[in-house]
Design a protein around this motif. Structure first.
Motif, PDB file in Angstrom:
ATOM      1  N   SER A 162     -12.762  10.717  -5.715  1.00  0.00           N
ATOM      2  CA  SER A 162     -12.206  11.427  -6.861  1.00  0.00           C
ATOM      3  C   SER A 162     -10.901  10.786  -7.316  1.00  0.00           C
ATOM      4  O   SER A 162     -10.630  10.659  -8.517  1.00  0.00           O
ATOM      5  CB  SER A 162     -11.978  12.898  -6.512  1.00  0.00           C
TER       6      SER A 162
ATOM      7  N   VAL B 229     -14.515  16.040  -9.664  1.00  0.00           N
ATOM      8  CA  VAL B 229     -15.712  15.251  -9.946  1.00  0.00           C
ATOM      9  C   VAL B 229     -16.067  15.336 -11.428  1.00  0.00           C
ATOM     10  O   VAL B 229     -16.355  14.329 -12.077  1.00  0.00           O
ATOM     11  CB  VAL B 229     -16.894  15.723  -9.079  1.00  0.00           C
TER      12      VAL B 229
ATOM     13  N   GLY C 142     -26.664  21.644  -2.918  1.00  0.00           N
ATOM     14  CA  GLY C 142     -25.554  21.200  -2.091  1.00  0.00           C
ATOM     15  C   GLY C 142     -25.287  22.146  -0.939  1.00  0.00           C
ATOM     16  O   GLY C 142     -25.027  21.712   0.197  1.00  0.00           O
TER      17      GLY C 142
ATOM     18  N   LEU D  23     -15.050  12.262  -0.455  1.00  0.00           N
ATOM     19  CA  LEU D  23     -15.104  12.813  -1.806  1.00  0.00           C
ATOM     20  C   LEU D  23     -13.716  12.844  -2.441  1.00  0.00           C
ATOM     21  O   LEU D  23     -13.554  12.526  -3.627  1.00  0.00           O
ATOM     22  CB  LEU D  23     -15.691  14.225  -1.781  1.00  0.00           C
TER      23      LEU D  23
ATOM     24  N   VAL E 180     -21.648  18.541  -5.532  1.00  0.00           N
ATOM     25  CA  VAL E 180     -20.529  18.267  -4.627  1.00  0.00           C
ATOM     26  C   VAL E 180     -19.853  19.567  -4.202  1.00  0.00           C
ATOM     27  O   VAL E 180     -19.507  19.752  -3.031  1.00  0.00           O
ATOM     28  CB  VAL E 180     -19.511  17.322  -5.297  1.00  0.00           C
TER      29      VAL E 180
ATOM     30  N   SER F  84     -19.420  20.735  -0.361  1.00  0.00           N
ATOM     31  CA  SER F  84     -18.102  20.715   0.270  1.00  0.00           C
ATOM     32  C   SER F  84     -17.317  22.006   0.116  1.00  0.00           C
ATOM     33  O   SER F  84     -16.367  22.250   0.858  1.00  0.00           O
ATOM     34  CB  SER F  84     -17.270  19.568  -0.319  1.00  0.00           C
TER      35      SER F  84
END
Length: 249
Positions: A234, A29, A211, A230, A18, A22
């Motif tokens: 979260s 996370v 990622g 996300l 992740v 991002s």
């Protein structure tokens, strides 16, 4: 002990991917996985170290330019906030903190996600960026959550995908490095934690790179949706782990 290692690896792998995609959110996370089994302070230190490791890997493998004029207010504010966050961690009610932060993310991020045309925030200027950076610095000291508030502000300011990612990654790298150094200097990281730190570093490396590779092929609109989704997920994970503990009091 083996079960502990499995949880640590799973959380680090998911969070690393992740973060590579991002540019942030490792701590959120990872904590959503580790909060079920690890003690809050141990989870916070591992999340901080894992996020820092991922940012270092990204800095060494992905070239990124950034506008210093945009970045410096965030960093300056963050440097003020980090020591306070490190000091606050042993005194903080982690359960209540996660409930408050999770509620904010669950309410605010879907509203932004469903809005086709977000109103851009232009007021506040560098002072507002500095405040967001200070909050990010405090949250870096608490558990590596440095990118949450600055990312929300960058999204609301309407920064383009590459600009936002560059600002957040460089801000996170700076804050996480300072926060980890402060933790080490304060003696809060004992020798017993070192094997887990090594395990996190090893588990993070490949997912971060995967990622980052996926990030190259996504559009501005897709990136915005991924970031907000996300953040929402979260928040849901934080509430799911914290609410039962809060209600049981």
């Amino acid at each position: 002990m083996q079960a502990l290692y499995v949880y640590v690896i799973v959380g680090a792998v998911l969070a690393g991917f992740v973060q590579g995609l991002s540019g942030f959110a490792f701590g959120m996370v990872a904590m959503s996985v580790w909060a079920w089994t690890l003690e809050p302070q141990l989870a916070a230190v591992l999340a901080l170290f894992g996020a820092l490791t991922g940012q270092v890997i990204a800095a060494l493998t992905v070239r990124r330019s950034f506008d210093k004029r945009i970045l410096w207010p965030f960093v300056l504010g963050g440097l003020v906030g980090v020591p306070f966050g490190v000091w606050l961690l042993p005194h903080l009610d982690i359960v209540l903190f996660k409930v408050c932060l999770g509620t904010l993310l669950v309410l605010w991020c879907p509203a932004m996600l469903m809005s086709q045309h977000l109103p851009k925030i232009t007021f506040g200027g560098r002072a507002a960026d500095g405040v967001a950076g200070a909050i990010g610095g405090v949250m870096a000291g608490i558990g590596g959550f440095s990118g949450v508030v600055p990312t929300l502000l960058c999204t609301l300011r309407g920064f383009q995908r590459d600009t936002q990612r560059a600002v957040i990654q460089n801000f996170n790298l700076s804050m996480l490095a300072v926060a980890f150094a402060v933790h080490v200097a304060s003696g809060s990281i004992g020798r017993s934690v070192l094997p887990l730190l090594v395990l996190v570093a090893a588990a993070v490396a490949v997912p971060v790179l995967l990622g980052a590779r996926l990030y190259i092929g996504i559009s501005e609109a897709a990136f915005r949706k991924i970031v907000l989704s996300l953040l929402t997920l979260s928040g849901v994970a934080m509430l799911a782990s914290a609410l039962p503990a809060l209600l049981a009091r």
